[in-house]
Design a protein around this motif. Sequence first.
Motif, mmCIF file in Angstrom:
data_model
loop_
_atom_site.group_PDB
_atom_site.id
_atom_site.type_symbol
_atom_site.label_atom_id
_atom_site.label_comp_id
_atom_site.label_asym_id
_atom_site.label_seq_id
_atom_site.Cartn_x
_atom_site.Cartn_y
_atom_site.Cartn_z
ATOM 1 N N ILE A 208 -3.324 -47.024 17.460
ATOM 2 C CA ILE A 208 -3.455 -45.479 18.169
ATOM 3 C C ILE A 208 -2.033 -45.103 17.653
ATOM 4 O O ILE A 208 -1.290 -45.581 18.412
ATOM 5 N N ILE A 209 -1.937 -43.892 17.508
ATOM 6 C CA ILE A 209 -0.607 -42.585 16.904
ATOM 7 C C ILE A 209 -0.911 -41.881 18.439
ATOM 8 O O ILE A 209 -1.592 -41.625 18.397
ATOM 9 N N GLU A 210 -0.080 -42.124 19.185
ATOM 10 C CA GLU A 210 -0.035 -41.550 20.269
ATOM 11 C C GLU A 210 0.289 -39.535 20.509
ATOM 12 O O GLU A 210 0.077 -39.386 21.474
ATOM 13 N N SER A 211 1.865 -38.634 19.494
ATOM 14 C CA SER A 211 2.007 -38.245 19.326
ATOM 15 C C SER A 211 2.288 -37.340 17.994
ATOM 16 O O SER A 211 2.570 -38.328 17.327
ATOM 17 N N ILE A 212 2.088 -36.010 18.024
ATOM 18 C CA ILE A 212 2.110 -35.803 16.709
ATOM 19 C C ILE A 212 3.136 -35.925 16.212
ATOM 20 O O ILE A 212 3.770 -36.337 14.992
ATOM 21 N N ASP A 213 4.447 -36.243 17.422
ATOM 22 C CA ASP A 213 5.348 -36.255 16.492
ATOM 23 C C ASP A 213 5.655 -37.545 15.563
ATOM 24 O O ASP A 213 6.520 -37.399 14.745
ATOM 25 N N LEU A 214 5.124 -39.088 16.183
ATOM 26 C CA LEU A 214 5.445 -39.587 16.052
ATOM 27 C C LEU A 214 4.587 -39.694 14.886
ATOM 28 O O LEU A 214 5.085 -40.305 13.749
ATOM 29 N N ALA A 215 3.118 -38.977 14.560
ATOM 30 C CA ALA A 215 2.756 -39.178 13.028
ATOM 31 C C ALA A 215 3.370 -38.618 12.214
ATOM 32 O O ALA A 215 3.620 -38.739 11.020
ATOM 33 N N LYS A 216 4.194 -37.099 12.216
ATOM 34 C CA LYS A 216 5.498 -36.816 11.832
ATOM 35 C C LYS A 216 6.324 -37.893 11.164
ATOM 36 O O LYS A 216 7.071 -37.585 9.920
ATOM 37 N N ASN A 217 6.851 -38.741 11.978
ATOM 38 C CA ASN A 217 7.943 -39.272 11.471
ATOM 39 C C ASN A 217 7.513 -40.866 10.274
ATOM 40 O O ASN A 217 8.407 -41.435 10.228
ATOM 41 N N LEU A 218 5.809 -40.804 9.774
ATOM 42 C CA LEU A 218 5.805 -41.327 9.054
ATOM 43 C C LEU A 218 5.559 -41.172 7.631
ATOM 44 O O LEU A 218 5.889 -41.983 7.134
ATOM 45 N N PHE A 219 6.064 -40.025 7.338
ATOM 46 C CA PHE A 219 6.599 -38.751 5.987
ATOM 47 C C PHE A 219 7.768 -38.848 6.151
ATOM 48 O O PHE A 219 8.591 -38.148 7.418
ATOM 49 N N ARG A 220 8.430 -38.583 5.278
ATOM 50 C CA ARG A 220 9.267 -37.872 4.422
ATOM 51 C C ARG A 220 9.034 -36.113 4.727
ATOM 52 O O ARG A 220 8.417 -35.494 5.101
ATOM 53 N N LYS A 221 10.365 -35.725 4.759
ATOM 54 C CA LYS A 221 10.390 -34.322 5.678
ATOM 55 C C LYS A 221 9.076 -33.220 3.940
ATOM 56 O O LYS A 221 8.522 -32.580 4.968
ATOM 57 N N ASN A 222 9.879 -33.604 2.508
ATOM 58 C CA ASN A 222 8.556 -33.011 1.944
ATOM 59 C C ASN A 222 7.179 -33.132 2.001
ATOM 60 O O ASN A 222 6.617 -32.216 1.992
ATOM 61 N N TYR A 223 6.725 -33.709 2.795
ATOM 62 C CA TYR A 223 5.260 -33.837 2.917
ATOM 63 C C TYR A 223 5.328 -33.483 4.390
ATOM 64 O O TYR A 223 4.082 -33.064 4.483
ATOM 65 N N ASP B 224 6.377 -31.095 5.255
ATOM 66 C CA ASP B 224 6.448 -29.315 5.178
ATOM 67 C C ASP B 224 4.691 -29.112 4.590
ATOM 68 O O ASP B 224 4.492 -28.168 4.757
ATOM 69 N N PHE B 225 4.676 -29.882 3.178
ATOM 70 C CA PHE B 225 2.855 -29.448 2.491
ATOM 71 C C PHE B 225 2.221 -29.604 3.234
ATOM 72 O O PHE B 225 2.008 -28.528 2.882
ATOM 73 N N ILE B 226 2.150 -30.509 4.278
ATOM 74 C CA ILE B 226 1.079 -31.138 5.186
ATOM 75 C C ILE B 226 1.128 -29.645 6.629
ATOM 76 O O ILE B 226 -0.269 -29.215 6.807
ATOM 77 N N SER B 227 1.778 -28.971 6.531
ATOM 78 C CA SER B 227 1.685 -28.513 7.825
ATOM 79 C C SER B 227 1.349 -26.960 7.683
ATOM 80 O O SER B 227 1.548 -25.951 8.359
ATOM 81 N N GLU B 228 1.963 -26.526 6.152
ATOM 82 C CA GLU B 228 1.348 -25.296 6.033
ATOM 83 C C GLU B 228 0.377 -24.166 5.675
ATOM 84 O O GLU B 228 0.238 -23.722 6.096
ATOM 85 N N LYS C 32 3.693 -31.523 -5.635
ATOM 86 C CA LYS C 32 3.983 -30.527 -6.681
ATOM 87 C C LYS C 32 2.955 -30.086 -7.412
ATOM 88 O O LYS C 32 3.200 -28.504 -7.708
ATOM 89 N N ALA C 33 2.001 -30.360 -7.847
ATOM 90 C CA ALA C 33 0.420 -30.647 -8.118
ATOM 91 C C ALA C 33 -0.382 -29.404 -7.148
ATOM 92 O O ALA C 33 -0.719 -28.248 -7.301
ATOM 93 N N TYR C 34 -0.196 -29.129 -5.883
ATOM 94 C CA TYR C 34 -0.946 -28.169 -4.639
ATOM 95 C C TYR C 34 -0.163 -27.531 -3.654
ATOM 96 O O TYR C 34 -0.063 -26.707 -3.197
ATOM 97 N N SER C 35 1.336 -27.389 -4.334
ATOM 98 C CA SER C 35 2.705 -26.478 -3.700
ATOM 99 C C SER C 35 2.288 -25.084 -4.272
ATOM 100 O O SER C 35 1.847 -25.247 -5.496
#
Length: 143
Positions: A6-21, A23-27, A139-142
């Motif tokens: 279980i991932i307890e929070s959105i912040d912990l989920a965000k920490n699983l990825f680099r900034k570019n992803y 930002d991409f998924i948050s758009e 790149k393909a979906y931005s």
Amino acid sequence: MSTDFIIESIDLAKNLFRKNYRDFISEKPRTVTVEDEDFKLYSFEKMISLTNIDGMEVSEARALRAYATTLNDIFGSTMYDQKGKKWQTGMLSSSITIGKNSEGDLLFVDRHDGKTLYIFRHDDGGLFKTKMTLYKLIKAYSE
């Protein structure tokens, strides 16, 4: 094999990825086509939402942990993708699910290199290596 299902929070989920992803998924919500299949990418809220797989409660992003536990019990600790690449169920277990298609198959990031995308066939446990990476997807979906 890890028991961190279980991932307890959105912040912990965000920490699983680099900034570019992140930002991409948050758009905006996104549906992407990978290997001629449409996958709805998980928002961070969806990543931490709970689901039940084989009697185990897990966060959506950690779904492969539950599947890997079951596959390990049935087939042992080694699996292979369609190209013959060897996978330990522990590596599958630590991979992060980023989306799902309408049939329930999962799109995930290869734990070995942190960038290649794979499809996990939930009905038979099959692994399919795609030609897509996280970078190519962004790149393909931005816009």
